[in-house]
Scaffold this motif. Sequence first.
Motif, PDB file in Angstrom:
ATOM      1  N   LYS A 109       0.900  -1.276   0.240  1.00  0.00           N
ATOM      2  CA  LYS A 109      -0.020  -0.005  -0.009  1.00  0.00           C
ATOM      3  C   LYS A 109       0.828   1.323  -0.184  1.00  0.00           C
ATOM      4  O   LYS A 109       0.365   2.264   0.003  1.00  0.00           O
ATOM      5  N   ARG A 110       2.091   0.991  -0.061  1.00  0.00           N
ATOM      6  CA  ARG A 110       3.231   2.149  -0.235  1.00  0.00           C
ATOM      7  C   ARG A 110       3.750   2.278  -1.405  1.00  0.00           C
ATOM      8  O   ARG A 110       4.332   1.250  -1.989  1.00  0.00           O
ATOM      9  N   LEU A 169      -3.365   0.065  -9.579  1.00  0.00           N
ATOM     10  CA  LEU A 169      -3.735   0.541  -8.266  1.00  0.00           C
ATOM     11  C   LEU A 169      -5.064  -0.243  -8.010  1.00  0.00           C
ATOM     12  O   LEU A 169      -6.172   0.196  -8.499  1.00  0.00           O
ATOM     13  N   GLY A 170      -5.141  -0.938  -6.789  1.00  0.00           N
ATOM     14  CA  GLY A 170      -6.315  -1.572  -6.306  1.00  0.00           C
ATOM     15  C   GLY A 170      -7.280  -0.637  -5.488  1.00  0.00           C
ATOM     16  O   GLY A 170      -6.557   0.368  -5.159  1.00  0.00           O
ATOM     17  N   ASP A 174      -3.559  -0.977  -2.925  1.00  0.00           N
ATOM     18  CA  ASP A 174      -2.437  -1.773  -3.215  1.00  0.00           C
ATOM     19  C   ASP A 174      -2.179  -1.362  -4.547  1.00  0.00           C
ATOM     20  O   ASP A 174      -2.597  -1.496  -5.128  1.00  0.00           O
ATOM     21  N   TYR A 175      -0.746  -1.502  -4.560  1.00  0.00           N
ATOM     22  CA  TYR A 175       0.045  -1.197  -5.954  1.00  0.00           C
ATOM     23  C   TYR A 175       0.773  -2.170  -6.315  1.00  0.00           C
ATOM     24  O   TYR A 175       1.493  -2.830  -5.871  1.00  0.00           O
ATOM     25  N   TRP A 176       0.352  -2.633  -7.784  1.00  0.00           N
ATOM     26  CA  TRP A 176       0.776  -3.887  -8.468  1.00  0.00           C
ATOM     27  C   TRP A 176       1.635  -3.330  -9.617  1.00  0.00           C
ATOM     28  O   TRP A 176       0.970  -2.758 -10.433  1.00  0.00           O
ATOM     29  N   LEU A 177       2.782  -4.125  -9.866  1.00  0.00           N
ATOM     30  CA  LEU A 177       3.501  -3.976 -11.058  1.00  0.00           C
ATOM     31  C   LEU A 177       3.254  -5.321 -11.746  1.00  0.00           C
ATOM     32  O   LEU A 177       3.466  -6.261 -11.282  1.00  0.00           O
ATOM     33  N   ILE A 186       8.505  -9.739  -9.809  1.00  0.00           N
ATOM     34  CA  ILE A 186       9.062  -8.646  -9.284  1.00  0.00           C
ATOM     35  C   ILE A 186       8.855  -8.713  -7.705  1.00  0.00           C
ATOM     36  O   ILE A 186       7.559  -9.105  -7.357  1.00  0.00           O
ATOM     37  N   LEU A 187       9.737  -8.790  -7.017  1.00  0.00           N
ATOM     38  CA  LEU A 187       9.742  -8.823  -5.596  1.00  0.00           C
ATOM     39  C   LEU A 187       8.921  -7.473  -4.944  1.00  0.00           C
ATOM     40  O   LEU A 187       8.182  -7.875  -4.238  1.00  0.00           O
ATOM     41  N   GLY A 188       9.411  -6.436  -5.348  1.00  0.00           N
ATOM     42  CA  GLY A 188       8.855  -5.157  -5.038  1.00  0.00           C
ATOM     43  C   GLY A 188       9.973  -4.425  -4.884  1.00  0.00           C
ATOM     44  O   GLY A 188      10.690  -4.224  -5.846  1.00  0.00           O
ATOM     45  N   TRP A 189       9.789  -3.221  -4.207  1.00  0.00           N
ATOM     46  CA  TRP A 189      10.720  -2.081  -4.317  1.00  0.00           C
ATOM     47  C   TRP A 189      11.218  -1.435  -2.794  1.00  0.00           C
ATOM     48  O   TRP A 189      10.568  -2.013  -1.851  1.00  0.00           O
ATOM     49  N   LEU A 190      12.351  -0.885  -2.806  1.00  0.00           N
ATOM     50  CA  LEU A 190      13.103  -0.534  -1.736  1.00  0.00           C
ATOM     51  C   LEU A 190      13.033   0.786  -1.581  1.00  0.00           C
ATOM     52  O   LEU A 190      13.324   1.439  -2.539  1.00  0.00           O
TER      53      LEU A 190
END
Length: 622
Positions: A109-110, A169-170, A174-177, A186-190
Motif C-alpha cells: 500500500k506504499r 492501483l487496487g 494496493d499497488y501492483w506492477l 518482481i519482488l517489490g521495491w526498496l
Amino acid sequence: MTKIKNRQDVSFGTPIGVALGNVIAYSSDYETTNPLIYKSRSDFRSYVDGIYMGHKWQCVEFARRWLYTNKGYIFNDVAMAYEIFNLRSVRDIANNTELALNAFENGAKRLPELGSLLIWEEGGEFEETGHVAIITAVFNDKVQIAEQNMAFSPWPKGQNYSREIKAKLGDDGDYWLHCPSDGSTILGWLIQTDDAENAVIATLPIPALFNIESCTALLPNKDNSPWLNIANDDEYAFFKMMNGHQLSYNKSSALRYYNISSQAQIALETATDELHQMFMHATDYVLEHPELLEKFGLPTHLHEKIKRSWSNRANQLVTSRFDFSMSEYGLKVYEYNCDSASCYMEVGKVQGKWLKHYKVKGGTDAGKDLFNQLVKAWKARAINSVIHILQDDDPEETYHALFMKNAIETAGHECKIIVGIDTLKWNEHNEIEDSTGIKLQWIWKTWAWETALDEIRNSEDEIRNKVKHLKHEKPRLSDVLLNDNIMVFEPLWTLIPSNKAILPVLCTLFPNHPYLLNTSFELNDDLIRSGYVTKPIVGRCGANIKIVDEHQQVIAEKSGNFETRDQIYQTLFPLPYINNLYVQVCTFTANGNYAGSGVRVDTSMIIDRDSDCLALQCKHDT
C-alpha cells in the motif's frame, strides 16, 4: 541471463542512455568486449570518487552509481541482485552513517518513489541473478525505470529511462506492477525511509537457530555393512585411507552427525556469496597498493607476475572454501582457503552416502549440490586440451584428486592425474611434458602455491651464498606452476586472498562488518582485552596457531613449520563446543558462489588436517 540480439545493439561499454539525474547507462554485451580497452580484471571494476560501484556494466553497478550520484548513499556488496531486497540499510558516504532502507512487496500500500530500487526475483529471464533497476517516475498505471544489463540497444531518442512497466492501483490502495508470464517475478521495491508502515517486517534471526545440533544415527541391522562403492576409484581411495567404510577416525564419533536449521543454511549461503565478493575487492585493493602487498611476505620479484595473474580475465577461480564459527553468538569467518582447499570429497560425496546408509531422515544433505556445481564451474572454463591434476603422493590428496578428476571429466574435459613431478620432463622446445609426451597447458593442483615459492626462496639463498646454481634436468614444481605457458587452477593471484594478511585489510575496507572478526597486524589493547588468536600470515592445517584468552592464558597452541612467518592477531571467537567436540562449519564455492557445506570437528580448539569431517544436513522446516 540470455538476451535476444537485435540490429540496434551496441558494443560493451558504449553509452545507451542517460537516466534522470544525469547518470549514464552502458551496454553490457560481454561478447563484444574490446580486449584492447578491457585488458585486465581491474578494468571491469567501476569506481566513482574512489568508491567501488560494482562490475561493469551490470545492473547492480548502475543502481549503486545512480544512488551515489543522486542521493549520496550506496548499498553493501551483494553476490546476486535479488539479495538487495533483504538489505535494510544504506551507507551515507559523506557522513559514514547508516540510513534505514525498507522493503515493500509488489502489491504493497506504499507506492514506490523516485529513486526506489525495483527488485526482481531469480528465475525466468533473470535466472540465478535476479535484477535491479532504479524507478525514475511513478504513475497510477505505470512506472518508468532506468537500468543496465537488460538490453544492449540505445534508449529511444530524448527518453531518460529504459522502459515502462504497467501498474495497477487496487481498490484498497494496493499497488501492483506487471510480471510477464516468462517466469520473471518482481519482488517489490526498496525506499530509503524511516517509516516502516506497510513494509516487509524484517524479522531478526533467532540466535538459537544458529546453534549446531549434534545427533546420533541408528546402527543399521548389519554392523559395519559396506556403503562405499569400492569399484569407484575415488571411493576406493577414501576407503583405503580410512581403513574401512567409515567417515570418522574416532570410533566414538562413528555414528555422529550434525543438523543445522534452514535459517542457518540460508545465512551460510548469503555470507559465502557476500564474503567472496569482499575478498575479491580486497585482493584488487592490495594489488593496487604496493605498501600493503609487501605485508604478504611474497617474493618481491613475483609481485608483477601476481598482478598479471589477477589482470588475466581467463585466470578465474574454480572453487574455494570458507571456514566459519557459527553459534547463537553469531556467524564469523576465520579465513578463506582458495589456493588448495581440502574436504571436497567428504562434503560433496561421502557425507551424502553416509547419511543415506544410516537412513538419517528429517533433512537434506548440505553438500548435495557441490559436485554438480563443480561440474558447472569446469564447463564454464574455455579449455582446449588435457587438464593435468598435480598431486603429492599422499592418501588424502589421492582421493581428493580422483574426485576432482570425476568432476572435470563429467564437464566434458579430458583429464590426467600426475602423482609427484618426477615423471615430468623438458622437451626440445623448453616446454614441460608428461611421461607420454603430452604438453602441460592446463593444471589443477593439490599442491599449495607456497610450496613452489619455498623452492624459489631456497634458490635465492643459494645464489646469495654463491652456490653454483644449474638448471635442473627435471622440472621442479616451481618450474611447472610459474610457467608462463601453463594455466594453473587455482591461479597465482589466490596467494592474496588465501594469505591471512588479507584479514586486517578487510577490516579496514569493511569496518565493523558482521561477518568479520577484528584483525590487526599488531597486538593492540582491544585484542588483549577480548582474547586473541595469533596466526602466521601463511600457514596450513592449523600450524603455528596460538589461542590466548582474556586473562592472557594460552588455551590452545599447535606447532608447525611456519613459526618464522609474520603474524596477524584476530579477536578470539571460539568454535562452539558440542558434546565434547569443537565444530567448525565449512562452505564451498564454485565460480564464486555458494555450492555446499560441511563440518570439521576436533577435541582441540584448533582444526588441523587430522580433524574429522562428519556429516552435515539441513533440517526440514517443521
